[in-house]
Design a protein around this motif. Structure first.
Motif, short mmCIF file in Angstrom:
data_model
loop_
_atom_site.label_atom_id
_atom_site.label_comp_id
_atom_site.label_asym_id
_atom_site.label_seq_id
_atom_site.Cartn_x
_atom_site.Cartn_y
_atom_site.Cartn_z
N UNK B 41 -4.74 9.77 -0.09
CA UNK B 41 -4.45 8.80 0.87
C UNK B 41 -4.33 7.42 0.47
N UNK B 42 -5.33 7.10 -0.32
CA UNK B 42 -5.40 5.62 -1.19
C UNK B 42 -3.96 5.60 -1.76
N UNK B 45 -1.04 5.09 0.84
CA UNK B 45 -1.09 3.69 1.55
C UNK B 45 -0.54 2.82 0.62
N UNK B 46 -0.82 2.63 -0.63
CA UNK B 46 -0.24 1.93 -1.64
C UNK B 46 1.24 2.06 -1.98
N UNK B 48 3.33 3.03 0.67
CA UNK B 48 3.88 2.82 1.81
C UNK B 48 4.38 4.11 2.32
N UNK B 49 3.86 5.16 1.80
CA UNK B 49 4.27 6.38 2.44
C UNK B 49 3.75 6.58 3.86
#
Lengths: 365, 365
Positions: B41-42, B45-46, B48-49
């Motif tokens: 998840x991290x 997030x990085x 941009x999905x």
């Protein structure tokens, strides 16, 4: 497995969500709600419903949100899931109620705004939110795990039809009225409820009620004037707040203060225009809930309390075609009305010091 | 958090699934894969999905399947989720590899048949399946948790570009060939691979490879004739199987036997027409995987092994417009080719006793 978990699951599927064969259900499971998810899946299987199970992990969300650049969107696949769902059963029950406390307010607001279409699609289903007792929630409540489980099942496993009848009386009074005034220590607040419909929240979608447990009557106020003090401690988006005071003029918050968590209140108020207006006035009538456990799902239903929500109003309270207060947020705050308090409806006292006028012990003046 | 979890997550998102900003990702999480889910998840997030996280709990599935009357369907909301997804990242890692062992074969077949459209939609995405090391998987492997974690990360955290080059050689031999013959103890099997394309399975969707770890070259055989004995122990849909023998005539299984788990094999073969034919011939080339751990994702990639799958063929192996073997199932079985074995391609020995002809120690006869 505790037999009460199975009873909880049946109540959720049958009484609350009214699920039937062929219904497309999203079962949303927090990190420690596994045992309830297993019981609910069994009941869904028996009823012949279809199920997609989502993992609603606060730690997964935190990692994603903190890493993202805040340019969020409402993704097609998530929208499609909820647009094609008949029901959403959300099983709360995490491992740490502060798991997302270090996600900053701007990020929360950004994702909340961007995901409004997803939220709307979810709210358009027969959704029900319930709680599986976890050690984390017991800790938040200041209770042992064993005592907390008893507390939860006492609140959940009730005779809902009988409670619904009791609440119908208040609903009818509010439906016919124009104005509500709330008076208590630090509070003198007036709201219009002209033309609005109160919800007899009997823990079933058949009553436009989406929480299990429930036990409140709520409506959508407007044109709020005056001051309100919330003396029941709360946790908002992972931050503790206590003794919040809001001052309203022309329906909007014009000043605010809090002994604890003022920044969290500021974040909420800054979300959008609607976040500064009230979306809900709720009157707690579930006397099975006899203590504050710092969990809104229970606290707001507690007998002898009133709660007000900043943000989004529920459609069920609005006349056909009229849009009520709109916002990306809906944040409840609670005040105790058991002492030195009264609720006036169109100038008549309906409740004083926690006693309704149809109850023994009500003092008319 | 073990730094290797973060490396695993980056490899999964970047090398394997090639995820980019704005991609709609379904993150499927088994019960004990939580830590990897947080790390993934991290990274998502990085990048941009967007992400929807599903809870792939064997215990939830078991409860649902056992309670259901077997009249399953492919639900709209589940179809819509996958039809609108760009990628599916499936994180295996449960608490008990036998959690669904008491779901009966007919139920498995019924749900598998009914959900074929969902499976097809999922397989049409850039899906990747990986494994988070759990105590349950360590137990299945007969290993300590600590040693098992080392085993998993040794298999996963590899130089995939370099392995891809090594595997390209075998792919080119197979692509040009018409027939493969496999000879070993209890095995003499001939398959046509005329017109089929082998996949250089380098653990990335860019190579039509959907497993992390990977490290195999596979293709879609047809017209299978002869007998094959699988001496590597396996777990199929929750049931242990060992020493399976299949006899083929005209491309179909005409006889079968197993020392352990014969009923599980029978259930697979009874699923549909395609379940009696081979969908895959795979040659394991990941020498980083040096032991059987009773987990197909690792076992089938092990160097010096060959695996064959009953059921569905992968589209990547088929000529444009040609449909290969179709089935609701894809069940792999593995045989050791490290001793007294040879793989012949169009009559020429390509591997003998686990050594390829381009390797030191290869004996041409």
């Amino acid at each position: 497995m505790d037999e009460r978990i199975r009873e909880h699951a049946e109540l959720l599927v049958d009484w609350s969500a009214r699920i039937e064969a062929g219904d497309d259900v999203v079962l949303s499971v927090e990190e420690d709600a596994h045992d309830l998810a297993v019981a609910v899946a069994e009941v869904l299987g028996e009823r012949g419903a279809n199920v997609v199970t989502t993992y609603d992990s606060a730690e997964v969300s935190r990692a994603y949100l903190r890493a993202h650049d805040d340019d969020f969107e409402a993704p097609d696949h998530e929208l499609a899931l909820y647009e094609n769902a008949d029901s959403v059963l959300a099983l709360r029950g995490g491992r740490n109620t502060y798991a997302t406390a270090d996600v900053d307010g701007e990020t929360r607001q950004a994702v909340s705004r961007a995901k409004q279409p997803v939220r709307e699609a979810r709210l358009a289903t027969d959704w029900v939110l319930t709680v599986h007792p976890t050690r984390s929630l017991a800790q938040q409540a200041g209770m042992s795990y064993e005592a907390y489980r008893d507390f939860v099942y006492d609140a959940v496993l009730r005779d809902w039809e009988s409670l619904a009848e009791e609440m119908q009386e208040l609903k009818e009074i509010l439906d016919a009225a124009s104005e509500v005034r709330l008076v208590s220590a630090g509070t003198d607040l007036t709201m219009s409820i002209e033309g609005r419909t109160a919800v007899n929240s009997a823990a079933s979608v058949a009553y436009d009620s989406h929480n299990l447990p429930s036990g409140e009557v709520f409506t959508a106020p407007a044109d709020t004037e005056g001051t309100v003090h919330f003396d029941v401690p709360m946790t908002i988006e992972g931050s503790r707040v206590r003794d919040v005071t809001l001052e309203f003029a022309d329906g909007e918050v014009v000043d605010y203060a809090a002994d604890v968590g003022e920044a969290a209140i500021a974040d909420v108020l800054d979300t959008d225009e609607g976040a500064r207006r009230l979306g809900e006035l709720g009157i707690g009538m579930n006397r099975g809930i006899d203590r504050v456990t710092e969990n809104i799902l229970f606290d707001e239903k507690m007998g002898d309390t009133v709660h007000l929500a900043l943000g989004r109003a529920y459609e069920a309270c609005l006349p056909e075609g009229e849009s009520g207060n709109d916002s990306a947020v809906h944040v409840d705050l609670i005040t105790d009305v058991s002492e030195d308090s009264r609720i006036e409806v169109d100038g008549e006292v309906v409740q004083r010091n926690g006693r309704f006028r149809w109850e023994d012990g009500f003092e008319s003046a």
